[in-house]
Design an enzyme around this catalytic site. Sequence first.
Site, PDB file in Angstrom:
ATOM      1  N   ASP A  35      12.333  34.989 -52.954  1.00  0.00           N
ATOM      2  CA  ASP A  35      13.774  35.189 -53.112  1.00  0.00           C
ATOM      3  C   ASP A  35      14.565  34.848 -51.844  1.00  0.00           C
ATOM      4  O   ASP A  35      15.659  35.351 -51.635  1.00  0.00           O
ATOM      5  CB  ASP A  35      14.081  36.644 -53.519  1.00  0.00           C
ATOM      6  CG  ASP A  35      13.538  36.976 -54.900  1.00  0.00           C
ATOM      7  OD1 ASP A  35      13.518  36.066 -55.755  1.00  0.00           O
ATOM      8  OD2 ASP A  35      13.139  38.135 -55.121  1.00  0.00           O
ATOM      9  N   GLU A  36      14.008  33.982 -50.999  1.00  0.00           N
ATOM     10  CA  GLU A  36      14.688  33.627 -49.758  1.00  0.00           C
ATOM     11  C   GLU A  36      14.828  32.125 -49.585  1.00  0.00           C
ATOM     12  O   GLU A  36      14.983  31.626 -48.467  1.00  0.00           O
ATOM     13  CB  GLU A  36      13.949  34.236 -48.557  1.00  0.00           C
ATOM     14  CG  GLU A  36      13.947  35.756 -48.534  1.00  0.00           C
ATOM     15  CD  GLU A  36      13.259  36.324 -47.316  1.00  0.00           C
ATOM     16  OE1 GLU A  36      13.067  35.574 -46.332  1.00  0.00           O
ATOM     17  OE2 GLU A  36      12.891  37.511 -47.333  1.00  0.00           O
TER      18      GLU A  36
END
Length: 289
Positions: free
Chosen positions: A232-233
């Site tokens: 999620d980055e």
Amino acid sequence: MAKPKDTYYLTAHCPGSLGTVDVVTRYLREQGCYVVEMQTFDDVLSGHFFIRVEFRPPRTTPFDEAGFQRGLQPRAAQFEMQWELVATELRPNVVIMVSRLDHCLNDLLYRYRTGQLAIEIPAIISNHPDLQRLADWHHIPYYHLPVNDDNRAEQEEQVRGVINECEADLVVLARYMQVLSPELCAALTGKAINIHHSLLPGFRGEKPYHQAYDKGVKLVGATAHYINNDLDEGPIITQGVEVVDHSHYPEQLTARGQDIECMTLARAVQYHIERRVFLHNGKTVVFTH
């Protein structure tokens, strides 16, 4: 607003230097091409230049796409320019991956069905059977590929097989609640978009909006990004946010959040297929409308 017919996207990036705009616009003028839209960005921190042009070839003669590219190549090479020419009428193949939550999938299918998203959807992949009927209603092949700790590698091979067979230009994780392996992330670099709520890094796991309610959050939102091996980055394409307050109970926060997820994901897909997104040095340059 409807797009002009018979237009092309020309995107390019290179080290910033004098003449980068001119080499593109002068060539288009010499070829008799009409610029419909143009955006540029010179990143003074990285020293890199980006340009996106939508143009219409002359209508007096058939457009020689190969000849256009041959003529541009030596001029672009002088600036170490990496570039791409794509017809706007091209409808990329988009494979959608989903688990049980259907809000993002439903929204993408609606935009696909009504022509708001100029894409083809050759397959939907899921680790659950729940959304089979939705896919069937749209006459889209649905691949139910269950996954657990024992078969994760084999399941990902099946996923890659479907993606390759469909000749997917883009993979969209429309709330696919599984972590992809580093190998699959690497294979899909710049070709896979994920969506998640913007409450991260807090409120991980199930019922994030219920957790957020317990902490009295004042903002809910969503982030759409390219995937990478950092969960999620990945490089962010677009985000959405909305103010909430104490009167929003968990169910209302969930509904607001899911609406924003849908809009944010659809916007990211639109930007990607319209060649508005450049990946450079682990981040994005995005030319919005």
